[in-house]
Design a protein around this motif. Structure first.
Motif, PDB file in Angstrom:
ATOM      1  N   LEU A 136       9.521  19.533  -6.780  1.00  0.00           N
ATOM      2  CA  LEU A 136       9.497  18.856  -8.076  1.00  0.00           C
ATOM      3  C   LEU A 136       8.851  17.478  -7.953  1.00  0.00           C
ATOM      4  N   GLU A 137       9.129  16.776  -6.857  1.00  0.00           N
ATOM      5  CA  GLU A 137       8.504  15.468  -6.630  1.00  0.00           C
ATOM      6  C   GLU A 137       6.989  15.607  -6.502  1.00  0.00           C
ATOM      7  N   GLU A 138       6.540  16.601  -5.764  1.00  0.00           N
ATOM      8  CA  GLU A 138       5.102  16.801  -5.588  1.00  0.00           C
ATOM      9  C   GLU A 138       4.429  17.214  -6.893  1.00  0.00           C
ATOM     10  N   LEU A 139       5.069  18.059  -7.670  1.00  0.00           N
ATOM     11  CA  LEU A 139       4.519  18.439  -8.975  1.00  0.00           C
ATOM     12  C   LEU A 139       4.405  17.219  -9.889  1.00  0.00           C
ATOM     13  N   GLY A 140       5.416  16.358  -9.875  1.00  0.00           N
ATOM     14  CA  GLY A 140       5.371  15.136 -10.673  1.00  0.00           C
ATOM     15  C   GLY A 140       4.257  14.206 -10.223  1.00  0.00           C
ATOM     16  N   ARG A 141       4.077  14.096  -8.909  1.00  0.00           N
ATOM     17  CA  ARG A 141       3.004  13.261  -8.382  1.00  0.00           C
ATOM     18  C   ARG A 141       1.641  13.803  -8.786  1.00  0.00           C
ATOM     19  N   LYS A 142       1.483  15.108  -8.660  1.00  0.00           N
ATOM     20  CA  LYS A 142       0.172  15.712  -8.912  1.00  0.00           C
ATOM     21  C   LYS A 142      -0.179  15.783 -10.396  1.00  0.00           C
ATOM     22  N   TYR A 143       0.790  16.168 -11.220  1.00  0.00           N
ATOM     23  CA  TYR A 143       0.469  16.459 -12.619  1.00  0.00           C
ATOM     24  C   TYR A 143       0.944  15.395 -13.608  1.00  0.00           C
ATOM     25  N   LEU A 144       1.887  14.546 -13.206  1.00  0.00           N
ATOM     26  CA  LEU A 144       2.454  13.579 -14.148  1.00  0.00           C
ATOM     27  C   LEU A 144       2.287  12.136 -13.685  1.00  0.00           C
ATOM     28  N   GLY A 145       1.362  11.894 -12.792  1.00  0.00           N
ATOM     29  CA  GLY A 145       1.111  10.535 -12.325  1.00  0.00           C
ATOM     30  C   GLY A 145       2.294   9.910 -11.617  1.00  0.00           C
ATOM     31  N   GLY A 146       3.112  10.724 -11.004  1.00  0.00           N
ATOM     32  CA  GLY A 146       4.265  10.212 -10.267  1.00  0.00           C
ATOM     33  C   GLY A 146       5.568  10.228 -11.043  1.00  0.00           C
ATOM     34  N   ALA A 147       5.509  10.590 -12.330  1.00  0.00           N
ATOM     35  CA  ALA A 147       6.738  10.666 -13.124  1.00  0.00           C
ATOM     36  C   ALA A 147       7.629  11.794 -12.598  1.00  0.00           C
ATOM     37  N   ALA A 148       8.916  11.599 -12.717  1.00  0.00           N
ATOM     38  CA  ALA A 148       9.872  12.584 -12.221  1.00  0.00           C
ATOM     39  C   ALA A 148       9.922  13.811 -13.120  1.00  0.00           C
ATOM     40  N   ILE A 149      10.097  14.954 -12.485  1.00  0.00           N
ATOM     41  CA  ILE A 149      10.395  16.194 -13.209  1.00  0.00           C
ATOM     42  C   ILE A 149      11.879  16.437 -13.010  1.00  0.00           C
ATOM     43  N   GLU A 150      12.591  16.473 -14.089  1.00  0.00           N
ATOM     44  CA  GLU A 150      14.046  16.648 -14.007  1.00  0.00           C
ATOM     45  C   GLU A 150      14.404  18.033 -13.466  1.00  0.00           C
ATOM     46  N   GLN A 151      15.425  18.081 -12.648  1.00  0.00           N
ATOM     47  CA  GLN A 151      15.939  19.329 -12.067  1.00  0.00           C
ATOM     48  C   GLN A 151      16.279  20.344 -13.158  1.00  0.00           C
ATOM     49  N   GLU A 152      16.664  19.863 -14.331  1.00  0.00           N
ATOM     50  CA  GLU A 152      17.039  20.723 -15.452  1.00  0.00           C
ATOM     51  C   GLU A 152      15.913  21.671 -15.855  1.00  0.00           C
ATOM     52  N   HIS A 153      14.667  21.229 -15.739  1.00  0.00           N
ATOM     53  CA  HIS A 153      13.539  22.105 -16.078  1.00  0.00           C
ATOM     54  C   HIS A 153      13.539  23.346 -15.190  1.00  0.00           C
ATOM     55  N   PHE A 154      13.903  23.164 -13.930  1.00  0.00           N
ATOM     56  CA  PHE A 154      13.955  24.278 -12.988  1.00  0.00           C
ATOM     57  C   PHE A 154      15.211  25.120 -13.196  1.00  0.00           C
ATOM     58  N   THR A 155      16.367  24.476 -13.274  1.00  0.00           N
ATOM     59  CA  THR A 155      17.623  25.227 -13.375  1.00  0.00           C
ATOM     60  C   THR A 155      17.752  25.980 -14.691  1.00  0.00           C
ATOM     61  N   SER A 156      17.094  25.491 -15.741  1.00  0.00           N
ATOM     62  CA  SER A 156      17.158  26.171 -17.037  1.00  0.00           C
ATOM     63  C   SER A 156      16.244  27.388 -17.101  1.00  0.00           C
ATOM     64  N   GLY A 157      15.335  27.511 -16.119  1.00  0.00           N
ATOM     65  CA  GLY A 157      14.380  28.610 -16.148  1.00  0.00           C
ATOM     66  C   GLY A 157      13.100  28.272 -16.888  1.00  0.00           C
ATOM     67  N   ASN A 158      12.992  27.038 -17.357  1.00  0.00           N
ATOM     68  CA  ASN A 158      11.784  26.599 -18.044  1.00  0.00           C
ATOM     69  C   ASN A 158      10.610  26.433 -17.075  1.00  0.00           C
ATOM     70  N   LEU A 159      10.904  26.076 -15.831  1.00  0.00           N
ATOM     71  CA  LEU A 159       9.895  25.887 -14.789  1.00  0.00           C
ATOM     72  C   LEU A 159      10.167  26.887 -13.675  1.00  0.00           C
ATOM     73  N   TRP A 160       9.180  27.703 -13.364  1.00  0.00           N
ATOM     74  CA  TRP A 160       9.312  28.687 -12.288  1.00  0.00           C
ATOM     75  C   TRP A 160       8.537  28.212 -11.078  1.00  0.00           C
ATOM     76  N   LEU A 161       9.126  28.396  -9.901  1.00  0.00           N
ATOM     77  CA  LEU A 161       8.472  28.093  -8.639  1.00  0.00           C
ATOM     78  C   LEU A 161       8.399  29.373  -7.815  1.00  0.00           C
ATOM     79  N   PHE A 162       7.288  29.555  -7.108  1.00  0.00           N
ATOM     80  CA  PHE A 162       7.100  30.724  -6.272  1.00  0.00           C
ATOM     81  C   PHE A 162       6.743  30.305  -4.861  1.00  0.00           C
ATOM     82  N   GLU A 163       7.109  31.150  -3.920  1.00  0.00           N
ATOM     83  CA  GLU A 163       6.750  30.971  -2.518  1.00  0.00           C
ATOM     84  C   GLU A 163       5.820  32.119  -2.130  1.00  0.00           C
ATOM     85  N   LEU A 164       4.803  31.817  -1.359  1.00  0.00           N
ATOM     86  CA  LEU A 164       3.923  32.852  -0.805  1.00  0.00           C
ATOM     87  C   LEU A 164       4.458  33.230   0.571  1.00  0.00           C
TER      88      LEU A 164
END
Length: 73
Positions: A41-69
């Motif tokens: 989430l920190e890296e996504l915020g750095r890359k896409y939001l200029g360093g702004a935090a992405i709240e854990q809630e986006h992930f836990t609610s299912g709004n943000l999906w993360l995948f592993e290869l």
């Protein structure tokens, strides 16, 4: 919106290309309270939001999906 995450759940096969080398992989959705989520989430915020935090809630609610290869078995 983006349809590939839903398609990845149906058929998780992927091919990762690095330079001219192809690597067969499988996409696995990351779910739950895992130690890797916060740094992602920190890296996504750095890359896409200029360093702004992405709240854990986006992930836990299912709004943000993360995948592993992972290697295919």
């Amino acid at each position: 919106w983006k349809q590939w995450p839903i398609e990845a759940l149906k058929d998780p096969r992927a091919i990762l290309r690095v330079d001219d080398t192809l690597y067969p992989r499988r996409l696995v959705r990351i779910e739950g309270d895992l130690p890797i989520v916060e740094p992602l989430l920190e890296e996504l915020g750095r890359k896409y939001l200029g360093g702004a935090a992405i709240e854990q809630e986006h992930f836990t609610s299912g709004n943000l999906w993360l995948f592993e290869l992972v290697p295919r078995s």
